[in-house]
Design a protein around this motif. Structure first.
Motif, PDB file in Angstrom:
ATOM      1  N   THR A 222       0.817  -1.220   0.000  1.00 39.62           N
ATOM      2  CA  THR A 222       0.000   0.000   0.000  1.00 39.62           C
ATOM      3  C   THR A 222       0.850   1.268   0.000  1.00 39.62           C
ATOM      4  OG1 THR A 222      -0.122   0.051   2.432  1.00 39.62           O
ATOM      5  CG2 THR A 222      -1.846  -1.184   1.238  1.00 39.62           C
ATOM      6  N   HIS A 223       2.036   1.209   0.637  1.00 37.66           N
ATOM      7  CA  HIS A 223       2.866   2.401   0.780  1.00 37.66           C
ATOM      8  C   HIS A 223       4.332   2.056   0.561  1.00 37.66           C
ATOM      9  CE1 HIS A 223      -0.832   3.610   2.872  1.00 37.66           C
ATOM     10  NE2 HIS A 223      -0.468   4.864   2.652  1.00 37.66           N
ATOM     11  N   VAL A 224       5.116   3.068   0.250  1.00 36.32           N
ATOM     12  CA  VAL A 224       6.547   2.915   0.005  1.00 36.32           C
ATOM     13  C   VAL A 224       7.308   3.958   0.818  1.00 36.32           C
ATOM     14  CG1 VAL A 224       8.386   2.996  -1.738  1.00 36.32           C
ATOM     15  CG2 VAL A 224       6.148   2.028  -2.328  1.00 36.32           C
ATOM     16  N   VAL A 225       8.412   3.515   1.410  1.00 36.10           N
ATOM     17  CA  VAL A 225       9.330   4.417   2.115  1.00 36.10           C
ATOM     18  C   VAL A 225      10.702   4.268   1.471  1.00 36.10           C
ATOM     19  CG1 VAL A 225      10.488   4.936   4.293  1.00 36.10           C
ATOM     20  CG2 VAL A 225       8.072   4.292   4.295  1.00 36.10           C
ATOM     21  N   LYS A 226      11.241   5.353   0.978  1.00 35.04           N
ATOM     22  CA  LYS A 226      12.561   5.327   0.363  1.00 35.04           C
ATOM     23  C   LYS A 226      13.605   5.715   1.400  1.00 35.04           C
ATOM     24  CE  LYS A 226      15.089   6.631  -3.807  1.00 35.04           C
ATOM     25  NZ  LYS A 226      15.018   7.323  -5.116  1.00 35.04           N
ATOM     26  N   VAL A 227      14.676   4.932   1.460  1.00 37.75           N
ATOM     27  CA  VAL A 227      15.783   5.202   2.377  1.00 37.75           C
ATOM     28  C   VAL A 227      17.036   5.357   1.533  1.00 37.75           C
ATOM     29  CG1 VAL A 227      17.090   4.404   4.374  1.00 37.75           C
ATOM     30  CG2 VAL A 227      14.661   3.831   4.170  1.00 37.75           C
TER      31      VAL A 227
END
Length: 493
Positions: A222-227
């Motif tokens: 559902t969601h993406v977090v870029k690191v």
């Protein structure tokens, strides 16, 4: 909305674990998150903050695991790390050839059945519930045929399926998986995607998947977090991430490095044999199990082979015969570089003409020495460095580290690198002696999108030189470089 994990302004106390900026993050009920980013960008460090492994200075992460009745963070959050694909931290005695030296296995070595039984006991499940869930997962992943196998004999893909099954048996509230599809064949990847999607719909389970290869995020995300750059970006929706992804160029190896590879001089000590590998009716058996059956295979000088097949079909076993890591290789009708196996050459005579990288090699490298020494070990085919390289030999190491874009990491301890950076070091190790035969068993494991393209370019460029032969294993057709001109597929017996 319920916030299962909440971090606000999180700063780690230990300098070596500190992110570049304070961490702000929420995992809410109903969300399934992909963590994406480049190798060395901080993805694993971020996950270690989520799990509480890297304590924060002032404010700890806030957890709300309801409706779970489990009390401990370790019971509610399960994390399958990259290294779990290759074994646990407890296998300190593992060595490169151990998987094929099965005569050394004793009664203390756990089997798949032992591991699954232990996992059920640790999960505290009732016997009936455990058996039902275990039967479902084992059928799904075809583990029922592996119950009597010792875990150190499993292929990387089989071991990955075992690790996934053990964790799913524990029924956590949050499941974090680093590169979930790594080492899995196409069928198993599809099965795992279906299982995770089903679990995400039917259970109080939130999924956090860490991806180096981010071009095919499952639909249930559902969601993406870029690191990136040790900075955790703001969480965005999957659709927003896909809509704003910047495409990579077709090639990432620049002209200067490409020409440097092509200009490398040949070696007067090369065999220059018309046939590099010849196998005649080769069979490999372990007890009642037949891994390879009457295999005929000839690899000629300058050919570039794609070796594919299901998990456990014998791909790595086949390569272990070529590299003389398998003790059964001397009982088989095998010729290398035009010379029959067992006619007087030593294992080291064979290896000095072969460059090699594999999941087993990555598993065996537990040496926390400067990374340039890991690369230098390829000059003598050792696991660990047991000689003093000359200045000229170190320059060869630096050349290939520069080709792979990791020259700035030469003094970093190997075990302090990210898994992707470690894989690039092991690739430089495989190339450092400019081998006649390059054997690449799942070489792109753990590499980010850019490094995958770079490594493909390096392999393709290397193959254009005289007297260079390549055998490459992958479960992804798009990973094979353009130079591939022959294919062999192994069917599981």
């Amino acid at each position: 909305m319920q916030r299962i994990i909440h971090i606000e302004g999180g700063v780690v106390g230990m300098p070596e674990w500190k992110m570049a900026t304070p961490v702000n993050f929420d995992l809410c009920d109903g969300e399934h998150i992909a963590i994406v980013g480049p190798n060395g960008g901080g993805k694993s460090m971020f996950v270690d903050i989520l799990t509480g492994r890297h304590p924060l200075l002032d404010q700890r992460p806030e957890y709300d695991f309801s409706p779970s009745r489990k009390q401990l963070i370790s019971e509610n959050i399960k994390y399958i790390t990259f290294k779990d694909s290759y074994g646990s931290d407890n296998d300190r005695t593992y060595y490169l050839q151990q998987r094929w030296n099965q005569q050394e296995i004793d009664e203390t070595t756990p089997t798949v059945a032992d591991e699954l039984k232990s996992a059920g006991q640790l999960a505290g499940q009732d016997a009936v519930g455990h058996r039902a869930k275990l039967q479902h997962l084992c059928t799904l992943f075809h583990l029922d045929t592996l119950f009597d196998r010792h875990t150190i004999t499993l292929s990387s893909g089989e071991l990955r399926k075992l690790q996934l099954t053990k964790v799913l048996l524990a029924a956590p509230r949050v499941l974090i998986i680093d590169n979930p599809f790594i080492g899995l064949d196409t069928e198993t990847r599809e099965q795992l995607t279906e299982v995770l999607a089903q679990l995400s719909r039917e259970q109080a389970l939130q999924l956090v998947l860490v991806f180096s290869k981010s071009d095919n995020l499952p639909a249930f995300i559902t969601h993406v977090v870029k690191v990136e750059g040790l900075t955790v970006a703001t969480k965005i929706t999957r659709d927003a991430y896909l809509a704003n992804r910047s495409p990579y160029p077709a090639h990432l190896l620049d002209t200067r490095r490409k020409e440097e590879i092509l200009r490398l001089p040949g070696d007067d000590n090369d065999y220059n044999a018309p046939e590099v590998v010849r196998m005649n009716k080769v069979s490999i058996r372990y007890g009642q199990r037949t891994i390879l059956k009457e295999l005929d295979w000839t690899v000629r000088n300058g050919e570039r082979w794609a070796l594919t097949g299901q998990n456990g079909a014998g791909k790595s076993t086949l390569l272990s015969l070529v590299c003389a890591d398998n003790p059964q290789s001397y009982a088989c009708n095998i010729s290398l570089f035009g010379r029959a196996r067992g006619t007087g050459e030593s294992i080291w005579d064979i290896k000095k003409h072969i460059g090699y990288v594999s999941p087993e090699m990555h598993r065996a490298y537990k040496y926390n020495i400067p990374s340039i020494k890991i690369v230098a070990s390829g000059l003598k085919d050792s696991v660990g460095l047991y000689f003093n390289p000359t200045d000229a030999e170190y320059e060869k190491c630096r050349f290939w580290m520069r080709i792979f874009g990791i020259e700035k990491l030469e003094n970093r301890p190997f075990l302090k690198l990210s898994s992707g950076e470690q894989r690039l070091m092991l690739l430089a190790r495989a190339f450092v002696k400019d081998p006649e035969l390059l054997i690449l068993d799942e070489p792109l494991h753990g590499l980010d999108d850019a490094n995958r393209l770079l490594v493909r370019d390096v392999i393709d460029t290397f193959s254009r030189r005289k007297n260079k032969t390549i055998i490459m294993v992958s479960h992804y057709q798009e990973e094979f470089p353009a130079c591939i001109d022959h294919k062999i597929y192994l069917q599981k017996n």
